[in-house]
Design a protein around this motif. Structure first.
Motif, PDB file in Angstrom:
ATOM      1  N   ALA A 141      -4.664   7.065   5.523  1.00 48.65           N
ATOM      2  CA  ALA A 141      -6.024   7.574   5.418  1.00 48.65           C
ATOM      3  C   ALA A 141      -6.962   6.404   6.100  1.00 48.65           C
ATOM      4  O   ALA A 141      -7.831   6.718   6.875  1.00 48.65           O
ATOM      5  N   LEU A 142      -6.501   5.077   5.960  1.00 51.12           N
ATOM      6  CA  LEU A 142      -7.261   4.169   6.823  1.00 51.12           C
ATOM      7  C   LEU A 142      -6.998   4.321   8.273  1.00 51.12           C
ATOM      8  O   LEU A 142      -8.065   4.237   9.114  1.00 51.12           O
ATOM      9  N   ALA A 143      -5.833   4.818   8.724  1.00 50.99           N
ATOM     10  CA  ALA A 143      -5.749   4.993  10.171  1.00 50.99           C
ATOM     11  C   ALA A 143      -6.607   5.974  10.770  1.00 50.99           C
ATOM     12  O   ALA A 143      -7.071   6.089  11.693  1.00 50.99           O
ATOM     13  N   GLU A 144      -6.613   7.081   9.956  1.00 47.20           N
ATOM     14  CA  GLU A 144      -7.360   8.040  10.512  1.00 47.20           C
ATOM     15  C   GLU A 144      -9.137   8.090  10.391  1.00 47.20           C
ATOM     16  O   GLU A 144      -9.591   8.199  11.488  1.00 47.20           O
ATOM     17  N   ASP A 145      -9.424   7.006   9.670  1.00 43.05           N
ATOM     18  CA  ASP A 145     -10.669   6.700   9.824  1.00 43.05           C
ATOM     19  C   ASP A 145     -11.048   5.579  10.931  1.00 43.05           C
ATOM     20  O   ASP A 145     -12.070   5.696  11.681  1.00 43.05           O
ATOM     21  N   LEU A 146     -10.208   4.695  11.109  1.00 48.12           N
ATOM     22  CA  LEU A 146     -10.142   3.661  12.343  1.00 48.12           C
ATOM     23  C   LEU A 146     -10.004   4.858  13.726  1.00 48.12           C
ATOM     24  O   LEU A 146     -10.723   4.280  14.576  1.00 48.12           O
ATOM     25  N   LEU A 147      -9.118   5.571  13.653  1.00 48.28           N
ATOM     26  CA  LEU A 147      -9.137   6.416  14.996  1.00 48.28           C
ATOM     27  C   LEU A 147     -10.464   7.236  15.120  1.00 48.28           C
ATOM     28  O   LEU A 147     -10.779   7.402  16.322  1.00 48.28           O
TER      29      LEU A 147
ATOM     30  N   VAL B 170      -1.187  14.179   9.051  1.00 52.98           N
ATOM     31  CA  VAL B 170      -2.533  13.648   8.800  1.00 52.98           C
ATOM     32  C   VAL B 170      -3.648  13.435   9.930  1.00 52.98           C
ATOM     33  O   VAL B 170      -4.693  13.810   9.805  1.00 52.98           O
ATOM     34  N   LEU B 171      -2.873  13.222  11.167  1.00 55.76           N
ATOM     35  CA  LEU B 171      -3.838  12.772  12.236  1.00 55.76           C
ATOM     36  C   LEU B 171      -3.788  13.956  13.288  1.00 55.76           C
ATOM     37  O   LEU B 171      -4.498  13.976  14.111  1.00 55.76           O
ATOM     38  N   GLY B 172      -3.140  14.909  12.856  1.00 55.13           N
ATOM     39  CA  GLY B 172      -3.178  16.156  13.782  1.00 55.13           C
ATOM     40  C   GLY B 172      -2.580  16.066  14.934  1.00 55.13           C
ATOM     41  O   GLY B 172      -3.164  17.043  16.117  1.00 55.13           O
TER      42      GLY B 172
ATOM     43  N   VAL C 150       9.015   3.702   2.111  1.00 53.68           N
ATOM     44  CA  VAL C 150      10.596   3.912   1.819  1.00 53.68           C
ATOM     45  C   VAL C 150      10.727   5.501   1.503  1.00 53.68           C
ATOM     46  O   VAL C 150      10.273   6.019   0.912  1.00 53.68           O
ATOM     47  N   GLY C 151      11.864   5.975   2.780  1.00 56.86           N
ATOM     48  CA  GLY C 151      12.244   7.434   2.280  1.00 56.86           C
ATOM     49  C   GLY C 151      11.136   8.392   2.981  1.00 56.86           C
ATOM     50  O   GLY C 151      11.365   9.490   3.077  1.00 56.86           O
ATOM     51  N   VAL C 152      10.060   7.928   3.665  1.00 53.69           N
ATOM     52  CA  VAL C 152       9.076   8.781   4.060  1.00 53.69           C
ATOM     53  C   VAL C 152       9.438   9.188   5.544  1.00 53.69           C
ATOM     54  O   VAL C 152       9.984   8.190   6.380  1.00 53.69           O
ATOM     55  N   ALA C 153       9.446  10.496   5.645  1.00 55.33           N
ATOM     56  CA  ALA C 153       9.474  10.758   7.387  1.00 55.33           C
ATOM     57  C   ALA C 153       8.220  10.490   7.940  1.00 55.33           C
ATOM     58  O   ALA C 153       7.335  11.264   8.025  1.00 55.33           O
TER      59      ALA C 153
ATOM     60  N   HIS D  79       1.083  -1.255   0.100  1.00 59.83           N
ATOM     61  CA  HIS D  79      -0.097  -0.100  -0.085  1.00 59.83           C
ATOM     62  C   HIS D  79       0.848   1.187  -0.105  1.00 59.83           C
ATOM     63  O   HIS D  79       1.889   1.344   0.543  1.00 59.83           O
ATOM     64  N   ARG D  80       0.450   2.436  -0.486  1.00 59.00           N
ATOM     65  CA  ARG D  80       0.980   3.644  -0.414  1.00 59.00           C
ATOM     66  C   ARG D  80       0.778   4.279   1.039  1.00 59.00           C
ATOM     67  O   ARG D  80      -0.272   4.049   1.661  1.00 59.00           O
ATOM     68  N   TYR D  81       1.787   4.677   1.364  1.00 60.64           N
ATOM     69  CA  TYR D  81       1.908   5.330   2.831  1.00 60.64           C
ATOM     70  C   TYR D  81       0.772   6.450   3.201  1.00 60.64           C
ATOM     71  O   TYR D  81      -0.020   6.317   4.240  1.00 60.64           O
ATOM     72  N   ALA D  82       0.178   6.940   1.987  1.00 61.40           N
ATOM     73  CA  ALA D  82      -0.833   7.933   2.222  1.00 61.40           C
ATOM     74  C   ALA D  82      -2.278   7.226   2.522  1.00 61.40           C
ATOM     75  O   ALA D  82      -3.088   7.743   3.238  1.00 61.40           O
ATOM     76  N   ASP D  83      -2.408   5.894   1.673  1.00 61.15           N
ATOM     77  CA  ASP D  83      -3.572   5.225   1.738  1.00 61.15           C
ATOM     78  C   ASP D  83      -3.611   4.507   3.255  1.00 61.15           C
ATOM     79  O   ASP D  83      -4.707   4.338   3.789  1.00 61.15           O
ATOM     80  N   GLY D  84      -2.417   3.909   3.709  1.00 61.57           N
ATOM     81  CA  GLY D  84      -2.341   3.534   4.953  1.00 61.57           C
ATOM     82  C   GLY D  84      -2.844   4.559   6.031  1.00 61.57           C
ATOM     83  O   GLY D  84      -3.290   4.141   7.024  1.00 61.57           O
TER      84      GLY D  84
END
Length: 377
Positions: free
Chosen positions: A119-125, A177-179, A166-169, A112-117
């Motif tokens: 986004a799912l984390a935000e919805d579950l939170l 994303v989560l604020g 990979v390479g993402v801070a 998965h792309r990190y942004a999609d992961g």
């Protein structure tokens, strides 16, 4: 930071000791806090009174101030834990003692792309917050676990498990994303942190995470050890045989090539095409001869790797967690230690299953989130 030895530094140190006790107990009397911290009862009483005034702790019952029961207040806020595994995402909310309150686990593609992961984390939170009747403002900080080596600046450099990260801070993008403030760590490190939080009397331990890959988290002298470059504990890529099978890291004969779940299930793919890593331990325990033999062999390989840890670091306990964790695997590790550790160590080191099961990494994420919470703020 206040100067070392100043009254404010001493108070901060005393407060940290008291909060440390509160995080390991549901509730505790002021007299017991004084006993555990070796602080004067009057000092404990003053700090507790200040914490009550800020809303961070609450007291109840007892006769006199020393008899009051103290606990971290539920109203003080929440912390979030996020565990990105090879094929799942788990999100949990806990109180400021690091105790889980609610959680949810969902499948997730490893590519998965990190942004999609996120986004799912935000919805579950948000779903979990709604379950508690809380808003995002209640979340003070979060911890995030990733199944890969993470450098000191919080980036994944190896993409064999989660190429989309990979390479993402990771801390920066997750915070955006989560604020909320986010701390990121390797999932095996978080497992080690959770085990130490659960049993703080053990000051030196190794946490082996046996899942799709092999991870290792280390607690040395009561502190999580990441190493000078931030990537300590990559036990899965210790070479057992340089002419052995090719590992996903590109080397040959790594421990993970012999004991990692992804490689093990491939050996059963012909008669169990839909077998997942998390099914293998159940299959072996239920009596399947092939699955049992695979885990026995994997355990002995892990025992050989664990002997390296034993000889170098002399841990009191080796805790085994992850999808492959079962007594069959643990027995193999004990046998490997007996064969390869120096005399006297193999019987002195306790090898046991994690009491937290597959929740260890997300519990560790909750605990590490506490480091991002300024309790005096």
């Amino acid at each position: 930071m206040p100067p070392t030895g100043s009254p404010s530094a001493l108070r901060s140190a005393n407060l940290e000791r008291i909060v440390g006790v509160l995080r390991t107990a549901t509730e505790v009397s002021q007299a017991e806090i004084a006993r555990r911290t070796d602080l004067a009862p009057a000092t404990v009483s003053n700090i507790v009174r200040q914490l009550v005034a800020t809303g961070l702790v609450e007291t109840s019952g007892g006769a006199g101030r020393r008899g009051l029961t103290v606990q971290i207040s539920r109203r003080a806020g929440l912390v979030a834990g996020l565990d990105f595994g090879h094929s799942h995402l788990e999100v949990a909310l806990g109180d400021l003692a690091g105790r889980p309150l609610v959680g949810v686990r969902r499948p997730l593609d490893n590519d998965h792309r990190y942004a999609d992961g996120l986004a799912l984390a935000e919805d579950l939170l948000d779903d979990l917050l709604a379950e508690l009747g809380e808003s995002r403002d209640a979340v003070r900080a979060g911890g995030l676990g990733l199944p890969a080596p993470i450098t000191k600046d919080g980036r994944i450099t190896a993409g064999s498990i989660l190429p989309g990260w990979v390479g993402v801070a990771a801390a920066d993008v997750a915070s955006a994303v989560l604020g909320i403030p986010i701390l990121v760590d390797n999932d095996a490190n978080l497992g080690a942190l959770a085990e130490h939080h659960h049993d703080p009397g053990v000051t030196t331990l190794a946490y082996l995470k046996a899942s799709s890959g092999i991870g290792c988290g280390l607690v040395l002298d009561g502190r999580l050890y990441r190493g000078g470059l931030g990537t300590a504990g990559e036990l899965g890529h210790v070479t057992l045989d340089e002419s052995g099978p090719l590992c996903r890291c590109g080397s040959r004969g790594c421990l993970e090539a012999y004991a990692g779940g992804s490689g093990l299930i491939e050996q059963l793919r012909g008669r169990a095409p839909d077998l997942a890593v998390h099914d293998l331990a159940d299959l072996a325990v239920s009596g399947d001869a092939g699955a049992r033999r695979l885990l026995e062999d994997a355990g002995r390989a892990l025992g050989q790797g664990s002997a390296i840890l034993a000889n170098l670091l002399s841990p009191e306990v080796i805790v085994v967690g992850g999808d492959l964790a079962c007594e069959i695997l643990v027995d193999g590790i004990r046998d490997g230690l007996r064969r390869h550790a120096v005399d006297g160590l193999e019987g002195a080191i306790e090898v046991r299953l994690s009491t937290l099961g597959d929740k260890a990494s997300v519990v560790g994420a909750l605990v590490t989130a506490l480091d991002a919470v300024a309790l005096t703020g």
